[in-house]
Design an enzyme around this catalytic site. Structure first.
Site, PDB file in Angstrom:
ATOM      1  N   ARG A  89       0.942  -1.424  -0.016  1.00  0.00           N
ATOM      2  CA  ARG A  89      -0.119   0.072   0.023  1.00  0.00           C
ATOM      3  C   ARG A  89       0.823   1.266  -0.014  1.00  0.00           C
ATOM      4  O   ARG A  89       1.573   1.393   0.964  1.00  0.00           O
ATOM      5  CB  ARG A  89      -0.744  -0.034   1.201  1.00  0.00           C
ATOM      6  CG  ARG A  89      -1.599  -1.228   1.397  1.00  0.00           C
ATOM      7  CD  ARG A  89      -2.620  -1.250   2.704  1.00  0.00           C
ATOM      8  NE  ARG A  89      -3.317  -2.266   2.846  1.00  0.00           N
ATOM      9  CZ  ARG A  89      -4.050  -2.625   3.977  1.00  0.00           C
ATOM     10  NH1 ARG A  89      -3.916  -1.965   4.962  1.00  0.00           N
ATOM     11  NH2 ARG A  89      -4.836  -3.701   4.098  1.00  0.00           N
ATOM     12  N   ASP A  92       1.274   5.157   0.100  1.00  0.00           N
ATOM     13  CA  ASP A  92       0.433   6.643   0.711  1.00  0.00           C
ATOM     14  C   ASP A  92       0.142   7.480  -0.529  1.00  0.00           C
ATOM     15  O   ASP A  92       0.560   7.339  -1.491  1.00  0.00           O
ATOM     16  CB  ASP A  92       1.359   7.287   1.483  1.00  0.00           C
ATOM     17  CG  ASP A  92       1.634   6.397   2.828  1.00  0.00           C
ATOM     18  OD1 ASP A  92       0.694   5.408   3.082  1.00  0.00           O
ATOM     19  OD2 ASP A  92       2.527   6.468   3.694  1.00  0.00           O
ATOM     20  N   TYR A 147      12.445   0.402  -3.148  1.00  0.00           N
ATOM     21  CA  TYR A 147      12.165   1.748  -3.217  1.00  0.00           C
ATOM     22  C   TYR A 147      13.474   2.805  -3.547  1.00  0.00           C
ATOM     23  O   TYR A 147      14.419   2.321  -3.359  1.00  0.00           O
ATOM     24  CB  TYR A 147      11.762   2.355  -1.699  1.00  0.00           C
ATOM     25  CG  TYR A 147      10.140   1.815  -1.572  1.00  0.00           C
ATOM     26  CD1 TYR A 147       8.968   2.493  -1.854  1.00  0.00           C
ATOM     27  CD2 TYR A 147      10.169   0.684  -0.925  1.00  0.00           C
ATOM     28  CE1 TYR A 147       7.872   2.082  -1.544  1.00  0.00           C
ATOM     29  CE2 TYR A 147       8.918   0.122  -0.504  1.00  0.00           C
ATOM     30  CZ  TYR A 147       7.568   0.909  -0.851  1.00  0.00           C
ATOM     31  OH  TYR A 147       6.457   0.413  -0.488  1.00  0.00           O
ATOM     32  N   ARG A 158      10.401   7.008   4.254  1.00  0.00           N
ATOM     33  CA  ARG A 158      10.427   8.135   4.199  1.00  0.00           C
ATOM     34  C   ARG A 158      11.111   8.755   5.800  1.00  0.00           C
ATOM     35  O   ARG A 158      11.713   9.813   5.710  1.00  0.00           O
ATOM     36  CB  ARG A 158       8.975   8.790   4.198  1.00  0.00           C
ATOM     37  CG  ARG A 158       8.486   8.685   2.958  1.00  0.00           C
ATOM     38  CD  ARG A 158       6.946   8.891   2.964  1.00  0.00           C
ATOM     39  NE  ARG A 158       6.346  10.283   3.143  1.00  0.00           N
ATOM     40  CZ  ARG A 158       5.280  10.438   3.490  1.00  0.00           C
ATOM     41  NH1 ARG A 158       4.042   9.596   3.237  1.00  0.00           N
ATOM     42  NH2 ARG A 158       4.727  11.739   3.963  1.00  0.00           N
TER      43      ARG A 158
END
Length: 248
Positions: free
Chosen positions: A49, A51, A109, A194
């Site tokens: 998932r 954001d 990522y 993040r």
């Protein structure tokens, strides 16, 4: 029949991957498009998932349908009705027990930082105005591979059974005015990348050092870690599976 979708999307117009009642999500648009073509209610399960505002260069999802599909033709039809921000790269039939989320063995990522004001990357990378010590940030990033409990980088109030993740790569690449942080692991916690990037940036500013990073990780306390960088610089770039998942 079960199929895996390989897709990419620009997350700017969407409130993340997951379907929600009062905002448009990637999952909602994809499910509605599949349901339109197949004339049946189709549910889609994603590999993870993302954001609101986060992008995906590659994400996998699965869906079930009653028919055997001509995957090339179906890919063409699906791309024709999906909005410009979502693209299907591949469709493959998989065995019936395959699961896009639970069968994934690794995820990767990237986080993009621009050091100059660039109107063309406003929704694609994080504009950071101060100089950064990339060598220090890379030294600190290597330390992440020595640990597995990353509760300190996890969003509070998240429903997980364990905070353990095995990070296999964490490096900064310097492309002049563009910095790219690349990280791979077997799994990630919510907001983890993040928060890591925000902490490493504080090391690059000389606000924190390696000893501070080690203490933060050992604290298992999110409030001790650095800030969470904006979502629009984050990209899911790869999800990998065992080789036999496509053996049917």
């Amino acid at each position: 029949m079960k199929y895996f979708l390989e897709l990419s999307y620009n997350g700017t117009p969407y409130h993340g991957w997951q379907r929600q009642p009062n905002a448009t999500s990637v999952q909602e648009v994809l499910e509605d498009s599949l349901s339109t073509i197949l004339r049946d209610k189709i549910d889609v399960v994603g590999a993870g998932r993302t954001d609101a505002g986060v992008h995906a260069k590659q994400i996998m999802a699965h869906f079930d349908c009653r028919d055997i599909l001509d995957t090339d033709q179906f890919k063409y039809k699906l791309n024709a009705i999906l909005p410009a921000e979502i693209a299907i790269q591949n469709i493959r039939r998989v065995h019936q027990n395959a699961h896009a989320r639970f069968d994934a063995v690794s995820r990767s990522y990237e986080y993009h930082v621009t050091l100059i004001k660039d109107p063309f990357s406003i929704h694609k990378s994080y504009y950071f105005k101060k100089p950064l010590d990339v060598d220090l940030m890379n030294e600190a990033a290597k330390l992440l591979l020595n640990y597995t409990n990353f509760k300190c980088f996890s969003k509070s109030k998240t429903d997980v059974k364990t905070y353990n993740c095995t990070i296999t790569n964490a490096t900064w690449e310097n492309h002049g005015n563009q910095l790219v942080f690349k990280i791979s692991a077997n799994r990630f916690l919510r907001n983890m990348v993040r928060a890591i990037v925000g902490t490493l940036i504080e090391i690059g500013e000389h606000k924190l050092n390696n000893e501070d990073l080690i203490a933060i990780i050992k604290s298992e306390d999110r409030s001790q870690a650095g800030y969470s960088v904006p979502a629009h610089g984050l990209y899911l770039t790869a999800v990998t599976y065992p080789n036999d998942i496509y053996n049917i």
